[in-house]
Write a protein that holds these residues in place. Sequence first.
Motif, PDB file in Angstrom:
ATOM      1  N   ARG A   1       3.483  15.716   9.284  1.00  0.00           N
ATOM      2  CA  ARG A   1       2.329  15.281   8.502  1.00  0.00           C
ATOM      3  C   ARG A   1       2.381  13.770   8.274  1.00  0.00           C
ATOM      4  N   ALA A   2       3.582  13.254   8.003  1.00  0.00           N
ATOM      5  CA  ALA A   2       3.740  11.809   7.836  1.00  0.00           C
ATOM      6  C   ALA A   2       3.351  11.069   9.111  1.00  0.00           C
ATOM      7  N   ARG A   3       3.710  11.628  10.255  1.00  0.00           N
ATOM      8  CA  ARG A   3       3.375  10.974  11.521  1.00  0.00           C
ATOM      9  C   ARG A   3       1.865  10.915  11.709  1.00  0.00           C
ATOM     10  N   ARG A   4       1.150  11.990  11.371  1.00  0.00           N
ATOM     11  CA  ARG A   4      -0.310  11.993  11.519  1.00  0.00           C
ATOM     12  C   ARG A   4      -0.959  10.979  10.572  1.00  0.00           C
ATOM     13  N   VAL A   5      -0.452  10.898   9.352  1.00  0.00           N
ATOM     14  CA  VAL A   5      -0.993   9.927   8.396  1.00  0.00           C
ATOM     15  C   VAL A   5      -0.791   8.507   8.908  1.00  0.00           C
TER      16      VAL A   5
ATOM     17  N   GLU B   1       1.762  18.706   2.230  1.00  0.00           N
ATOM     18  CA  GLU B   1       0.424  18.277   1.857  1.00  0.00           C
ATOM     19  C   GLU B   1       0.442  16.795   1.520  1.00  0.00           C
ATOM     20  N   VAL B   2      -0.696  16.152   1.739  1.00  0.00           N
ATOM     21  CA  VAL B   2      -0.856  14.745   1.385  1.00  0.00           C
ATOM     22  C   VAL B   2      -1.252  14.696  -0.085  1.00  0.00           C
ATOM     23  N   ALA B   3      -0.288  14.417  -0.942  1.00  0.00           N
ATOM     24  CA  ALA B   3      -0.575  14.344  -2.374  1.00  0.00           C
ATOM     25  C   ALA B   3      -1.435  13.138  -2.701  1.00  0.00           C
ATOM     26  N   LEU B   4      -1.276  12.053  -1.935  1.00  0.00           N
ATOM     27  CA  LEU B   4      -2.089  10.857  -2.138  1.00  0.00           C
ATOM     28  C   LEU B   4      -2.230  10.130  -0.813  1.00  0.00           C
ATOM     29  N   PRO B   5      -3.451  10.040  -0.260  1.00  0.00           N
ATOM     30  CA  PRO B   5      -3.640   9.248   0.958  1.00  0.00           C
ATOM     31  C   PRO B   5      -3.271   7.791   0.693  1.00  0.00           C
ATOM     32  N   PRO B   6      -2.894   7.039   1.720  1.00  0.00           N
ATOM     33  CA  PRO B   6      -2.496   5.643   1.514  1.00  0.00           C
ATOM     34  C   PRO B   6      -3.546   4.851   0.745  1.00  0.00           C
ATOM     35  N   THR B   7      -3.110   4.164  -0.279  1.00  0.00           N
ATOM     36  CA  THR B   7      -4.003   3.438  -1.164  1.00  0.00           C
ATOM     37  C   THR B   7      -3.268   2.255  -1.760  1.00  0.00           C
ATOM     38  N   GLY B   8      -4.032   1.290  -2.287  1.00  0.00           N
ATOM     39  CA  GLY B   8      -3.432   0.180  -3.003  1.00  0.00           C
ATOM     40  C   GLY B   8      -3.215   0.477  -4.469  1.00  0.00           C
ATOM     41  N   SER B   9      -3.672   1.639  -4.938  1.00  0.00           N
ATOM     42  CA  SER B   9      -3.549   1.991  -6.348  1.00  0.00           C
ATOM     43  C   SER B   9      -2.220   2.696  -6.588  1.00  0.00           C
ATOM     44  N   VAL B  10      -1.210   1.935  -6.949  1.00  0.00           N
ATOM     45  CA  VAL B  10       0.118   2.501  -7.154  1.00  0.00           C
ATOM     46  C   VAL B  10       0.146   3.394  -8.379  1.00  0.00           C
TER      47      VAL B  10
ATOM     48  N   LYS C   1       0.873  -1.164   0.000  1.00  0.00           N
ATOM     49  CA  LYS C   1       0.000   0.000   0.000  1.00  0.00           C
ATOM     50  C   LYS C   1       0.918   1.223   0.000  1.00  0.00           C
ATOM     51  N   VAL C   2       0.570   2.284  -0.712  1.00  0.00           N
ATOM     52  CA  VAL C   2       1.477   3.431  -0.822  1.00  0.00           C
ATOM     53  C   VAL C   2       0.718   4.726  -0.553  1.00  0.00           C
ATOM     54  N   GLY C   3       1.484   5.731  -0.108  1.00  0.00           N
ATOM     55  CA  GLY C   3       0.982   7.089   0.054  1.00  0.00           C
ATOM     56  C   GLY C   3       2.103   8.057  -0.302  1.00  0.00           C
ATOM     57  N   VAL C   4       1.741   9.272  -0.646  1.00  0.00           N
ATOM     58  CA  VAL C   4       2.730  10.276  -1.045  1.00  0.00           C
ATOM     59  C   VAL C   4       2.436  11.576  -0.321  1.00  0.00           C
ATOM     60  N   ILE C   5       3.472  12.112   0.350  1.00  0.00           N
ATOM     61  CA  ILE C   5       3.420  13.431   0.984  1.00  0.00           C
ATOM     62  C   ILE C   5       4.500  14.287   0.342  1.00  0.00           C
ATOM     63  N   THR C   6       4.175  15.491  -0.023  1.00  0.00           N
ATOM     64  CA  THR C   6       5.173  16.415  -0.548  1.00  0.00           C
ATOM     65  C   THR C   6       5.238  17.632   0.368  1.00  0.00           C
ATOM     66  N   PHE C   7       6.426  18.249   0.456  1.00  0.00           N
ATOM     67  CA  PHE C   7       6.522  19.477   1.239  1.00  0.00           C
ATOM     68  C   PHE C   7       7.342  20.507   0.469  1.00  0.00           C
ATOM     69  N   ARG C   8       6.823  21.714   0.455  1.00  0.00           N
ATOM     70  CA  ARG C   8       7.434  22.846  -0.232  1.00  0.00           C
ATOM     71  C   ARG C   8       6.740  24.109   0.239  1.00  0.00           C
TER      72      ARG C   8
END
Length: 661
Positions: free
Chosen positions: A560-564, A527-536, A515-522
């Motif tokens: 943010r990663a810790r909260r997710v 921001e959570v670019a993609l909440p954890p999902t099975g859709s890679v 399962k994957v998720g993506v967080i970006t920071f700038r």
Amino acid sequence: MGARFPFSAVVGHDDLRLALLLNAVHPGIGGVLVRGEKGTAKSTVVRALAALLPELEVAAGCRFGCDPAAPADCPDGPHRGGVERRPARLVELPVGATEDRLVGSLDLERALTEGVRAYQPGLLAAAHRGVLYVDEVNLLHDHLVDLLLDAAAMGRAHVEREGVSVSHPASFLLVGTMNPEEGELRPQLLDRFGLTVSVRAARDVATRTEVIRRRLAYEADPEGFAARWAERDAELAGRIAAARATLPGVRLPDAEVRRIAAVCAAFEVDGMRADLVVARTAAAHAAWRGAAEVAEEDVEAAVRLALPHRKRRDPFDEPGLEEEQLADALRQGAEHAEEPDPDPEDDPDGGGDGPGGGGESTGESAQESTSDGPSPERPDGGGSGSGERTHAPAPAFRARLLQVPGVGEGAPGKRSRARARTGRVVRPSASDGGGLHLVGTLGAAAPHQAARGRSGPGLVLRGEDLRRSVREGKEGNLVLFVVDASGSMAARQRMSAVSGAVVSLLRDAYQRRDKVGVITFRGAAAEVALPPTGSVDAAAARLRALRTGGRTPLADGLLRARRVLESERVRDPRRRPLLVLLTDGRATATGAGGDPAADALRAAGLLAADGVAAVVVDCERGPVRLGMAARVAAALGGVCLRLEELSADQVAGVVRAARAA
């Protein structure tokens, strides 16, 4: 239980209904995979199909439902108990099913109490001559999908386990449904489904209105609603029976064979299974419309159903057929179809088997589709104002294995060690595990033989002697990517390399069933670019839209990663996380403490205290390196890798994702 929703009352979904009906006419097509968003009546349509299948004559008392007119090699045979009639069954395989439940197993109670090897059939036996329905097939463990697809292809199930050696008939119509947002099937498994259909809710107001009316009418009076549609369902059932009867006589002309081969070649599908599935589907379509031979319209209908999932070569490719590409392929097929027929003397075998018979061993078994090969990454193009830029990812590579330390109990996958229902046996246990551990059982009984009054050969066994096998396999993890997209990373060459690395790691996560998720920071925040999902592939799509520029709020990205991860721990406590941070380690956005670097280290310490396994990918380039990413990795309690060390081809061996506790 109330009446099922009638098949003929379903609004829309023409391709799905046609694919199911063609498989009902010719089960040799290989089943249907239904892809679609939630709430699109996928399960409703599939469950309604079983009522249309002809009633069966079965051997009385046979646990496998054998046909008395065509006796098979059956464990319950020979059958001498007469004939019974019953409807075709719809057997549902739940996501949490075990291998024992699917294929059957040794009856442990009779084995220990009566000393006999008795076989207890599974769901494959119950589905013989009916429909086997697997909802959320993409969430089913790969080895179970392999087993049921093998049985569907061969028409038999083979059980070799725990002293049991059984082969029984298992011919069924296989239907799987899935929501692509929850993850994809491997290309090899996709190829094993004969047809695939994508469904979505209609956007037309009139259609949606009719769906609401029919559903509410059904819920108000299921029996009455079904009775109003009974005549139409009966017409469909009769048409299926008639098409089944005429299918063996449907002729497949050489011109249409060449058309099929040319179209499949134009789409560059792997192996020969696609050609054979298209041929069988075209024959079934001709029988369905009452024709004596296959025509161009039958081939076109078959291509639209059989090729979309076989065209997909990379997990990040969009499924489906483009109309322009399909039109070009059909034009090429038409040119080949108009070629003169070959001299019969050039084909002494007479062209092989017809569409309804055998002959599929040539090609299907010898040319399995095994390619997971990557396709070129698609560049993003342009940019935007305010100093923001997008970057085309660098070419992807084969990523090295990153693992979570210890032994988990998460969802089956291929990344980290875990206690599982499959895999190697590590020890016997009296309280947990699965399957009989024969040596452990005999060892537990042996010391008590004198006390139990044993006087002859053989052991005296009791229920408390039973030992089960504790196995260790692999699990999938939650891989959370935290990507630095700030101005310090925005140099074109560097960000391109980072994007290529993330794409490579995403492909690795797809193959390992993570399962994957993506967080970006700038800029000012993460921001959570993609909440954890099975859709890679959804994660890859978000990555392609990644923009860079601004300051570096590293601390906010980690918090943010810790909260997710805290939210995911509540939702799925057994799936262990792996944090992958891609950064040069520089922190420039001021946090609550006023010192960006110190804030980042404190946030990293909180993640370490939570026991999160972490890998920091140091993206710093140039002759002078500050080594700030290594400090963040130390605070996380993880390891630090340089960007180029992610490639399995450049670095030998396997790396652990975090130091053991």
